[in-house]
Design an enzyme around this catalytic site. Structure first.
Site, PDB file in Angstrom:
ATOM      1  NE  ARG A   1      -6.133  -5.397 -21.706  1.00 62.72           N
ATOM      2  CZ  ARG A   1      -7.150  -5.788 -22.471  1.00 62.72           C
ATOM      3  NH1 ARG A   1      -7.617  -7.017 -22.354  1.00 62.72           N
ATOM      4  NH2 ARG A   1      -7.703  -4.954 -23.330  1.00 62.72           N
TER       5      ARG A   1
ATOM      6  CD  GLU B   1       0.466  -5.260  11.181  1.00 64.09           C
ATOM      7  OE1 GLU B   1       0.160  -4.059  11.201  1.00 64.09           O
ATOM      8  OE2 GLU B   1      -0.368  -6.191  11.284  1.00 64.09           O
TER       9      GLU B   1
ATOM     10  N   PRO C   1       0.815  -1.223   0.000  1.00 64.52           N
ATOM     11  CG  PRO C   1      -0.811  -1.562   1.631  1.00 64.52           C
ATOM     12  CD  PRO C   1       0.501  -2.095   1.145  1.00 64.52           C
TER      13      PRO C   1
ATOM     14  CG  ASP D   1      -8.003  -1.727 -23.747  1.00 65.63           C
ATOM     15  OD1 ASP D   1      -8.995  -2.002 -24.438  1.00 65.63           O
ATOM     16  OD2 ASP D   1      -7.119  -2.550 -23.449  1.00 65.63           O
TER      17      ASP D   1
END
Length: 262
Positions: A170, A132, A105, A185
């Site tokens: 892709r 953690e 994160p 896209d």
């Protein structure tokens, strides 16, 4: 392209990788996804990969030894020490041109531009965190990049790793059936994608726009561009700040703004 994935849960990957576009790309040899179990690089009978954090606190922390050994072994790197020759002294990282990416994160938020950046590498490493977090020495001395898939917390890095593999694959030549498929896209062209329609021409009274059946490709392209601009203006106006816009685009957007304020 070769993806080296390091995880504590290798069983998560086959169901997705063995389906649809990614499976066909693997069968054609366009991508090679190698999933490595970090537990295989432990040396105790319990295959321990985590331990309690120094300083106290809840949760467990992934240990540095098996992660360093796993990545060094697979990439063929000499074991890194405090002051070794294999280090790039300017960065304090392994002297390798292979990105070693930690899914966390705390990383830069993944987007289409990062996918394009990664697609130019022949080989990348994706390290999936768990518990953690990881021992900080892994971040400081082993990984070369950190990527997040958004401002929320998951139980591990496996889903983000699959998302990155999918998005990057892709963009590789031959992976999509349409050679230009990825270019239209959403996000690839800096805008949200225009609407799509298929047969039947009328469904429950809702008709396909006449322009799409006109055969006039210049007018169809103009309509699609304006639809993409309209969607982006209404749903993701923030994207317009970075999009490559022509004079015609800017003029059309001004019309949208004028209409929305009137």
């Amino acid at each position: 392209m070769q993806f080296e994935v390091f995880t504590l849960l290798p069983e998560i990957f086959p169901p997705y990788l063995e389906s649809s576009i990614l499976n066909r790309a693997r069968q054609k040899g366009l991508i090679d996804v190698r999933v490595h179990n970090i537990r295989d690089y432990t040396h105790d009978k319990h295959h321990t990969t985590d331990d309690t954090p120094y300083g106290g606190g809840g949760g467990m922390v992934m240990k540095p030894e098996p992660i360093f050994e796993a990545i060094e072994t697979v990439l063929g790197l000499a074991p890194l020490q405090t002051q070794p020759e294999p280090f790039d002294q300017t960065q304090g990282k392994p002297a390798s041109n292979i990105p070693i990416i930690l899914l966390t994160p705390q990383g830069r938020v993944f987007n289409q531009r990062i996918a394009e950046e990664l697609s130019h590498h022949e080989r990348i490493v994706l390290l999936c965190g768990r518990y953690e977090g990881i021992d900080e020495r892994i971040r400081e001395h082993l990984v070369t990049d950190e990527i997040s898939i958004g401002d929320y917390v998951l139980t591990g890095g496996e889903l983000p790793a699959l998302m990155i593999i999918d998005a990057v694959s892709r963009l590789l030549p031959g992976v999509l059936g349409d050679p230009t498929g990825a270019e239209d896209d959403s996000h690839s062209m800096g805008l949200l994608e225009y609407p799509h329609y298929t047969k039947p021409p009328e469904f429950r009274g809702w008709k396909v726009p006449d322009i799409l059946a006109s055969g006039n490709h210049a007018k169809i392209n103009k309509w699609r561009r304006e639809q993409a601009l309209t969607r982006t203006f209404n749903k993701r106006p923030d994207m317009l700040e970075k999009a490559e816009l022509s004079k015609e685009d800017i003029k059309f957007l001004k019309t949208l703004k004028d209409n929305s304020s009137s």
